[in-house]
Write a protein that holds these residues in place. Sequence first.
Motif, short mmCIF file in Angstrom:
data_model
loop_
_atom_site.label_atom_id
_atom_site.label_comp_id
_atom_site.label_asym_id
_atom_site.label_seq_id
_atom_site.Cartn_x
_atom_site.Cartn_y
_atom_site.Cartn_z
N ARG A 1 19.28 6.07 4.69
CA ARG A 1 18.89 6.38 5.93
C ARG A 1 17.36 5.82 5.72
O ARG A 1 16.89 5.53 4.87
CB ARG A 1 18.90 7.87 6.05
N TYR A 2 16.90 5.81 7.03
CA TYR A 2 15.71 5.21 7.50
C TYR A 2 14.42 6.13 7.90
O TYR A 2 14.97 6.84 8.86
CB TYR A 2 15.44 4.09 8.02
N GLU B 1 15.33 4.15 13.80
CA GLU B 1 16.60 5.03 14.17
C GLU B 1 17.28 5.27 12.36
O GLU B 1 17.20 4.28 11.70
CB GLU B 1 17.74 4.09 14.68
N LYS B 2 17.39 6.65 12.51
CA LYS B 2 17.80 7.10 11.09
C LYS B 2 18.74 6.43 10.28
O LYS B 2 18.87 6.20 9.07
CB LYS B 2 17.89 8.50 11.09
N GLY B 3 19.96 6.25 11.12
CA GLY B 3 21.37 5.73 10.54
C GLY B 3 21.14 4.05 10.27
O GLY B 3 21.84 3.58 9.20
N SER B 4 20.53 3.51 11.15
CA SER B 4 20.70 2.15 11.23
C SER B 4 19.38 1.28 10.66
O SER B 4 19.39 0.06 10.16
CB SER B 4 21.09 1.48 12.80
N GLY B 5 18.39 1.99 10.69
CA GLY B 5 16.99 1.27 10.40
C GLY B 5 16.51 0.59 11.41
O GLY B 5 15.21 -0.17 11.35
N ARG B 6 17.13 0.47 12.55
CA ARG B 6 16.63 -0.39 13.73
C ARG B 6 15.20 0.30 14.29
O ARG B 6 15.14 1.49 14.48
CB ARG B 6 17.53 -0.24 15.09
N ALA C 1 13.28 3.62 3.44
CA ALA C 1 14.79 3.64 3.00
C ALA C 1 15.15 4.69 1.84
O ALA C 1 14.56 4.63 0.77
CB ALA C 1 15.41 2.38 2.63
#
Length: 90
Positions: free
Chosen positions: A13-14, A31-36, A57
Motif C-alpha cells: 500500500r502507499y 491512492e492507498k491501493g494503487s500508488g497513483r 510503499a
Amino acid sequence: VFLSQGTPASLVRYRVDEDQSPYSGSIFDVEKGSGRVITRVNLNEQPSVTFKLVVIAFDDGEPVKENRTLVEITVLQPSRIPIFTQEEYR
C-alpha cells in the motif's frame, strides 16, 4: 523470498510522508491501493511550479517493511492534459 498471494507481506500500500512533504502533501494525495498520485486542489493557478512529494510503499508483514521515494511533479501548462509517449515509460 516467494510469498503466496494473500499474505500480509504481499499486499503493498502507499501513502504520502506528511513529515517530509507537508506542503505538497496538502496538494497531492496517493491512492492507498494503487500508488497513483492525485491532486487535491485545482492546479490551474500554479504554472511552472515543481512540487516534491515523498511517497511511502509499505506492507503488513511482521515486521512491516517500507520504502520511500521522491516524486517530483512539475506543472508546465495549466488546463492541459499531459500526453505521454511509450518511449517515456521505459
